[in-house]
Scaffold this active site. Structure first.
Site, mmCIF file in Angstrom:
data_model
loop_
_atom_site.group_PDB
_atom_site.id
_atom_site.type_symbol
_atom_site.label_atom_id
_atom_site.label_comp_id
_atom_site.label_asym_id
_atom_site.label_seq_id
_atom_site.Cartn_x
_atom_site.Cartn_y
_atom_site.Cartn_z
ATOM 1 N N THR A 254 9.623 -1.898 9.067
ATOM 2 C CA THR A 254 9.761 -0.584 9.706
ATOM 3 C C THR A 254 10.357 -0.567 11.114
ATOM 4 O O THR A 254 10.662 0.174 11.298
ATOM 5 C CB THR A 254 8.301 -0.651 9.965
ATOM 6 O OG1 THR A 254 7.802 -0.910 8.771
ATOM 7 C CG2 THR A 254 8.115 0.576 10.362
ATOM 8 N N ARG B 114 3.772 -11.695 6.755
ATOM 9 C CA ARG B 114 3.002 -10.313 6.548
ATOM 10 C C ARG B 114 1.578 -10.529 7.010
ATOM 11 O O ARG B 114 0.789 -11.845 6.969
ATOM 12 C CB ARG B 114 2.833 -10.332 4.962
ATOM 13 C CG ARG B 114 2.220 -9.094 4.780
ATOM 14 C CD ARG B 114 3.174 -7.669 4.747
ATOM 15 N NE ARG B 114 2.414 -6.830 4.064
ATOM 16 C CZ ARG B 114 2.635 -5.460 4.337
ATOM 17 N NH1 ARG B 114 3.400 -5.141 5.372
ATOM 18 N NH2 ARG B 114 2.248 -4.811 3.547
ATOM 19 N N GLY C 29 10.526 2.442 6.593
ATOM 20 C CA GLY C 29 10.419 3.654 5.781
ATOM 21 C C GLY C 29 9.384 3.833 4.865
ATOM 22 O O GLY C 29 9.575 4.478 3.912
ATOM 23 N N GLY C 30 8.656 2.873 4.932
ATOM 24 C CA GLY C 30 7.437 2.644 3.800
ATOM 25 C C GLY C 30 8.130 2.632 2.425
ATOM 26 O O GLY C 30 8.928 1.901 2.300
#
Ligand code: DON
Length: 590
Positions: free
Chosen positions: A399, A119, A491-492
């Protein structure tokens, strides 16, 4: 070059155009009654690659057919996505990966699951109030658009790291398809164009992004060839030396551009970036072992928390679209997202009570609070206090998304992103690298919603080198040392509930891969207090019954773009890509 399969119908295009969550999460509503078509089901005895773009799946399949394993195929697919789906993920972003390797003896041993966190991290110069103006008000666009929105990217470091330990083919071989797609170009799709239209204003402000992604400031049309010469060159440099992204020419270009444009990322930030291997979160649902990503993603914790709240409830008997089922799951989602807002953050900076949140006794307490007849308002559902949470002890050790399984049944489930469509809208001049806007996944101020309407507080406040909280939920499910399925989605905030429903569709409703990924979805995230139902997916009777119980129902066109590989009892792999997107499953050796 293989043909790209574009969305076939206008309704598919409409559905997908609402999937880019760079708009307010609940802003894309519709009354039209189009339902989602069934995904195409692919089957293979050998291996399977599913991704969000046919050219990327093709790249992975090629590696399997050259004798590569799931890691090789995933790396090639990921680099290809960075070229053909640049708006969603790429080398300017980061994400999470789960790797599963089969045991020598499946009678007595379990799959070994490893989790890699690559990340983005906050730059060293980031500060808690960096998105507040002199009056203390939040500048909403600053964490989304431009250089200040960018977190230190982790994708290249991760791909290299996982390949170094587990890959079979040479590193440079894996980048060849991506380099070819960038150099020779590919035809842009309706989806690409619709995302571009939405971000055009921001992209036009950055000359390097404008040069690549627009035709003199205007949008490309579907079918136009997009050539990315700078990115081809950058990928060639990475093929020779991946470290160049962090200490070489590419790092220098990024740091220079940042300094010029008011961004915070320095050479030191890039040099210090390291991906982190973490212990996955695993729990039991029925007879299956469900493993997913630990913090700094919230995905695994809340996937298991919701499954635990379902517990022994026989959802199959109730039926998938029964209002009782939707009501129970919605109330469980409400509780999970409430806890997320208080407790979840980077575990290297804050103590995250993972064991308590995923404990069966805590799930039992939360289950008992749910009234099947009547909805609770989100204002009545507070995260519990730390004291109450501490009393729940964890009982047992336990995502864009792409999924790959190879002939040995090694499995990769990987979700990665640059956050919103086209990330921060910033390309580092001369490199073709589109940078992320992942800093927006921090709580920029307590209670201020991010792009996905999620709120957070202290645990997810900005700090130097801290990792913003994610919802990405790459997941692998096994049973008695045997692979059952692997899945994930973009999709958050909706990622966790999309993955939850795909998992339940397979484990509880015995759907095949295509049915599982196509079935209509619903979503609740505590705040805002709304139950999102997929347009055309639920009968009027169900919708009315849910409203009757007090749910604030909002109809919304499809979201999620999930994909899944399921292994059936005979060992055959079934793959399917979400019909809401343009992805494709490809079996190797076909
Ligand atoms: O990490 C997260 O939760 C988000 N940055 C994911 C972004 C995303 O899924 C965008 N999707 N459409």
């Amino acid at each position: 070059m293989p043909q790209i399969r574009f969305p076939k119908t206008k309704s598919q295009i409409l559905i997908f155009s609402c999937m880019a969550v760079s708009i307010s999460l609940f802003g894309c509503t519709s009354n039209s009654q189009k339902s989602v078509p069934l995904a195409e089901l692919k089957r293979s005895k050998e291996g399977m690659v599913v991704s969000a773009h046919p050219l990327a799946s093709e790249a992975g399949k090629l590696m399997l057919e050259k004798g590569g394993n799931a890691v090789d195929a995933a790396v090639a697919t990921a680099f290809a996505i960075s070229v053909v789906e640049p708006f969603s993920a790429g080398i300017g972003g980061g994400g999470f990966l789960l790797l599963g390797t089969p045991p020598e003896n499946s009678e007595t041993q379990q799959y070994k699951i490893r989790a890699l966190d690559f990340r983005e991290r906050a730059p060293k110069a980031a500060t808690r109030n960096m998105y507040l103006n002199e009056k203390g008000e939040v500048d909403k666009r600053a964490s989304l658009d431009g250089h200040l929105a960018v977190g230190v990217p982790g994708t290249v470091a991760r791909l290299y790291n996982v390949h170094k330990y587990y890959g079979k083919l040479s590193w440079s071989e894996l980048l060849k398809p991506a380099i070819r797609y960038a150099r020779d170009g590919f035809e842009v799709s309706d989806i690409f164009v619709s995302r571009l239209e939405r971000r055009l204003e921001v992209i036009n402000k950055n000359p390097a992004a404008r040069d690549i992604f627009t035709k003199d400031g205007e949008v490309y049309q579907p079918g136009d060839l997009l050539i990315q010469t700078d990115k081809a060159q950058t990928l060639e440099t990475i093929a020779k030396n991946p470290q160049s992204f962090y200490t070489g020419k590419i790092a220098e270009a990024i740091a220079t551009d940042m300094a010029k444009a008011g961004g915070l990322i320095t050479l030191e930030d890039l040099k210090d970036y390291t991906p982190i291997w973490r212990e996955p979160i695993c729990g039991k649902f029925r007879e299956a072992r469900v493993c997913a990503m630990p913090p700094p993603s919230s995905g695994g914790v809340h996937l298991l928390q919701i499954l635990n709240i379902v517990g022994e409830t026989n959802l199959q008997k109730w039926g998938r679209e029964n209002p009782d089922t939707i009501h129970l799951l919605t109330e469980a989602m409400r509780v999970a997202y409430a806890d997320r807002s208080k407790y979840l953050g980077d575990p290297d900076f804050v103590e995250v009570p993972v064991k308590e949140l995923t404990s069966l006794s805590y799930a039992q307490k939360r289950r008992e609070e749910i009234n099947l007849e009547k909805v609770r308002r989100s204002s009545e559902v507070e995260p519990v206090s730390p004291e109450v949470l501490r009393s729940h002890i964890w009982e047992s050790p336990d995502t864009t998304h792409l999924t790959v399984v190879d002939a040995e049944r090694n499995v990769i489930s990987m979700t990665y992103t640059i956050n919103g469509s086209f990330g921060a809208g910033v390309v580092t001049a001369g490199t073709g690298i589109l940078l992320n806007n992942e800093m927006d996944d921090f709580a920029v101020a307590p209670g201020v919603p991010n792009l996905y309407g999620l709120v957070g507080g202290e645990a997810n406040a900005i700090a130097p080198r801290k990792t913003p909280l994610s919802s990405m939920t790459p997941t692998i499910v096994t049973e008695n040392g045997r692979l059952i399925m692997a899945t994930g989605a973009p999709g958050g905030s909706t990622i966790i509930t999309t993955v939850l429903q795909v998992v339940l569709n397979v484990l509880e409703y015995q759907m095949n891969a295509a049915e599982a990924v196509s079935a209509p979805r619903f979503h609740h995230q505590w705040l805002p207090d709304k139950l999102m139902l997929e347009t055309g997916g639920f009968s009027e009777v169900t919708v009315n019954e849910l409203k009757q119980r007090g749910h604030n129902v909002v109809m919304r066109r499809g979201w999620g773009n999930a994909n899944v590989i399921v292994m059936d009892e005979t060992g055959i792999l079934e793959g399917a890509a979400d019909p809401r997107g343009e992805g494709e499953a490809m079996g190797s050796g076909e």
